[in-house]
Design an enzyme around this catalytic site. Structure first.
Site, PDB file in Angstrom:
ATOM      1  N   GLY A  46       0.841  -1.183   0.000  1.00 27.67           N
ATOM      2  CA  GLY A  46       0.000   0.000   0.000  1.00 27.67           C
ATOM      3  C   GLY A  46       0.881   1.239   0.000  1.00 27.67           C
ATOM      4  O   GLY A  46       2.062   1.173   0.349  1.00 27.67           O
ATOM      5  N   GLN A  51       2.893   9.870   1.683  1.00 25.08           N
ATOM      6  CA  GLN A  51       4.218   9.255   1.588  1.00 25.08           C
ATOM      7  C   GLN A  51       5.000   9.715   0.358  1.00 25.08           C
ATOM      8  O   GLN A  51       6.207   9.514   0.295  1.00 25.08           O
ATOM      9  CB  GLN A  51       4.093   7.723   1.573  1.00 25.08           C
ATOM     10  CG  GLN A  51       3.573   7.167   2.889  1.00 25.08           C
ATOM     11  CD  GLN A  51       3.452   5.665   2.830  1.00 25.08           C
ATOM     12  OE1 GLN A  51       2.466   5.139   2.341  1.00 25.08           O
ATOM     13  NE2 GLN A  51       4.466   4.948   3.308  1.00 25.08           N
ATOM     14  N   CYS A  89       6.633  -0.282   7.050  1.00 23.62           N
ATOM     15  CA  CYS A  89       6.182   0.934   6.367  1.00 23.62           C
ATOM     16  C   CYS A  89       7.284   1.415   5.435  1.00 23.62           C
ATOM     17  O   CYS A  89       8.443   1.487   5.837  1.00 23.62           O
ATOM     18  CB  CYS A  89       5.857   2.008   7.402  1.00 23.62           C
ATOM     19  SG  CYS A  89       5.212   3.515   6.674  1.00 23.62           S
ATOM     20  N   LEU A  90       6.901   1.754   4.194  1.00 18.42           N
ATOM     21  CA  LEU A  90       7.901   2.252   3.245  1.00 18.42           C
ATOM     22  C   LEU A  90       8.539   3.546   3.743  1.00 18.42           C
ATOM     23  O   LEU A  90       9.623   3.907   3.299  1.00 18.42           O
ATOM     24  CB  LEU A  90       7.257   2.491   1.876  1.00 18.42           C
ATOM     25  CG  LEU A  90       6.727   1.233   1.162  1.00 18.42           C
ATOM     26  CD1 LEU A  90       6.004   1.620  -0.122  1.00 18.42           C
ATOM     27  CD2 LEU A  90       7.854   0.267   0.869  1.00 18.42           C
ATOM     28  N   HIS A 131      -3.875   0.743   7.681  1.00 14.00           N
ATOM     29  CA  HIS A 131      -2.541   1.349   7.746  1.00 14.00           C
ATOM     30  C   HIS A 131      -2.475   2.589   6.843  1.00 14.00           C
ATOM     31  O   HIS A 131      -1.961   3.633   7.237  1.00 14.00           O
ATOM     32  CB  HIS A 131      -1.502   0.294   7.322  1.00 14.00           C
ATOM     33  CG  HIS A 131      -0.079   0.760   7.294  1.00 14.00           C
ATOM     34  ND1 HIS A 131       0.882   0.279   8.164  1.00 14.00           N
ATOM     35  CD2 HIS A 131       0.561   1.661   6.516  1.00 14.00           C
ATOM     36  CE1 HIS A 131       2.037   0.863   7.908  1.00 14.00           C
ATOM     37  NE2 HIS A 131       1.879   1.716   6.905  1.00 14.00           N
ATOM     38  N   GLU A 132      -3.041   2.477   5.620  1.00 13.42           N
ATOM     39  CA  GLU A 132      -2.960   3.606   4.681  1.00 13.42           C
ATOM     40  C   GLU A 132      -3.892   4.741   5.101  1.00 13.42           C
ATOM     41  O   GLU A 132      -3.530   5.917   4.969  1.00 13.42           O
ATOM     42  CB  GLU A 132      -3.285   3.148   3.256  1.00 13.42           C
ATOM     43  CG  GLU A 132      -2.343   2.082   2.697  1.00 13.42           C
ATOM     44  CD  GLU A 132      -0.870   2.383   2.891  1.00 13.42           C
ATOM     45  OE1 GLU A 132      -0.471   3.558   2.883  1.00 13.42           O
ATOM     46  OE2 GLU A 132      -0.100   1.413   3.076  1.00 13.42           O
ATOM     47  N   HIS A 135      -2.189   6.830   7.520  1.00 12.74           N
ATOM     48  CA  HIS A 135      -1.267   7.795   6.898  1.00 12.74           C
ATOM     49  C   HIS A 135      -1.995   9.090   6.520  1.00 12.74           C
ATOM     50  O   HIS A 135      -1.470  10.184   6.697  1.00 12.74           O
ATOM     51  CB  HIS A 135      -0.637   7.213   5.632  1.00 12.74           C
ATOM     52  CG  HIS A 135       0.587   6.382   5.874  1.00 12.74           C
ATOM     53  ND1 HIS A 135       1.699   6.870   6.523  1.00 12.74           N
ATOM     54  CD2 HIS A 135       0.885   5.107   5.540  1.00 12.74           C
ATOM     55  CE1 HIS A 135       2.623   5.909   6.580  1.00 12.74           C
ATOM     56  NE2 HIS A 135       2.158   4.827   6.001  1.00 12.74           N
TER      57      HIS A 135
END
Ligand code: ZN
Length: 179
Positions: A46, A51, A89-90, A131-132, A135
């Protein structure tokens, strides 16, 4: 299409509450295409617009057999079963921690043309969506850890990554699976 630089911990946009999308135009669709390419290159499940430095309510998901964009997403129902699972997480490369979340959700969102859709999701797909959406509200997965675990993780991460700067460009050689 373009691969966008991914913002990492320390970049202020990760803590911004993203603005709702009101214009479903070509610019938005280009952003979505670029986000898919960036997520695929980074091998993420995702990616949220924060991000890539854009505080708008847009995120892409590629978890199990579900691949979709969610614009202005809302979780309208959460299942009563809560389970912990390891998340990464990226935007915090190489850091992982167990996060407890509802295992099933009902999501409502719009696609890149503004059409409303509704999905019932469970397992990894439900986790990735939560999770997204976090963000988009300026929340990182580390915020869900106990204060002690969070401190340890962040201290180690800063030691290992303090020279990285605020963004990185994913390349096909990177091989983390994260959101
Ligand atoms: Zn993330």
């Amino acid at each position: 299409m373009a691969i966008l630089p991914i913002h990492v911990l320390g970049s202020g946009v990760l803590r911004q509450e993203a603005e709702p999308v009101t214009e479903f135009d070509d610019e938005l669709r280009t952003l979505v295409a670029d986000m898919y390419e960036t997520m695929d290159t980074a091998l993420g499940v995702g990616l949220a617009a924060n991000q890539v430095g854009i505080a708008r309510r847009v995120a892409v998901i590629d978890a199990e057999d579900s691949r979709f964009v969610m614009i202005n997403p809302r979780i309208v129902e959460k299942g009563s079963t809560i389970e912990g699972a390891e998340e990464g997480c990226l935007s915090i490369p190489d850091a992982y921690g167990e996060v407890k979340r509802p295992t099933s959700i009902i999501l409502e969102a719009q696609d890149e043309h503004g059409a409303e859709f509704r999905l019932e999701l469970e397992g990894l797909r439900a986790r990735a969506v939560q999770h997204e959406i976090d963000h988009l509200d300026g929340i990182m997965f580390t915020d869900h850890l106990s204060p002690l675990k969070r401190q340890l993780l962040l201290r180690r991460w800063k030691k290992e990554h303090e020279d990285d700067g605020l963004t990185w460009l994913p390349t096909p050689e990177e091989s983390e699976t994260a959101g």
